[in-house]
Design a protein around this motif. Structure first.
Motif: not given
Length: 139
Positions: A69-85
């Motif tokens: 858990e980082y402080d400050p947090t960065g930009v959210d970069s979660r993938a929407d699909a498991i097959n996404g690049l």
């Protein structure tokens, strides 16, 4: 040059305590170490001035998962699909995937029930509390 070996898989989380509870209690991993890094070394290493991080290392039969858990947090970069690049997942193994599936807490929503695949095993995908993809393989 020495040959590389895998030391750990790191996962950035938004709430370390909630994620620790999930990985420890739901997945059965054990806590190996907990620490905080807040000096210039961590900031320089990851390219973020003034950052600090709370870390938990979890062990599971020889594999290590690092929650951060980082402080400050960065930009959210979660993938929407498991097959996404760029999509990532951590794979775990169990002997009885159906039993694991049936004992998942109600708030864990698998992408499907366990599915047999042509290489002779079954797989199950779901997400952790931050939406990171996880896979469990019947071994």
């Amino acid at each position: 040059m020495d040959k590389l070996s895998v030391h750990h898989v790191g996962i950035v989380v938004s709430d370390l305590e909630a994620s620790l509870e999930f990985y420890r209690d739901t997945l059965g991993l054990s806590v190996a170490d907990e620490f905080t890094l807040s000096d210039d070394g961590i900031g320089t290493a990851i390219g973020v001035d003034g950052v600090s991080g709370d870390f938990v290392h979890l062990e599971g039969n020889g594999a290590r998962v690092e929650l951060i858990e980082y402080d400050p947090t960065g930009v959210d970069s979660r993938a929407d699909a498991i097959n996404g690049l760029g999509a990532k997942h951590v794979g775990f193994a169990v002997e009885d995937l159906q039993e694991f599936y049936e004992n998942l807490p109600d708030d864990v929503e698998p992408l499907s029930s366990p599915q047999p695949v042509e290489i002779g095993t079954s797989i199950l995908f779901f997400r952790d509390p931050d939406g990171n993809f996880l896979e469990v393989v019947e071994a």
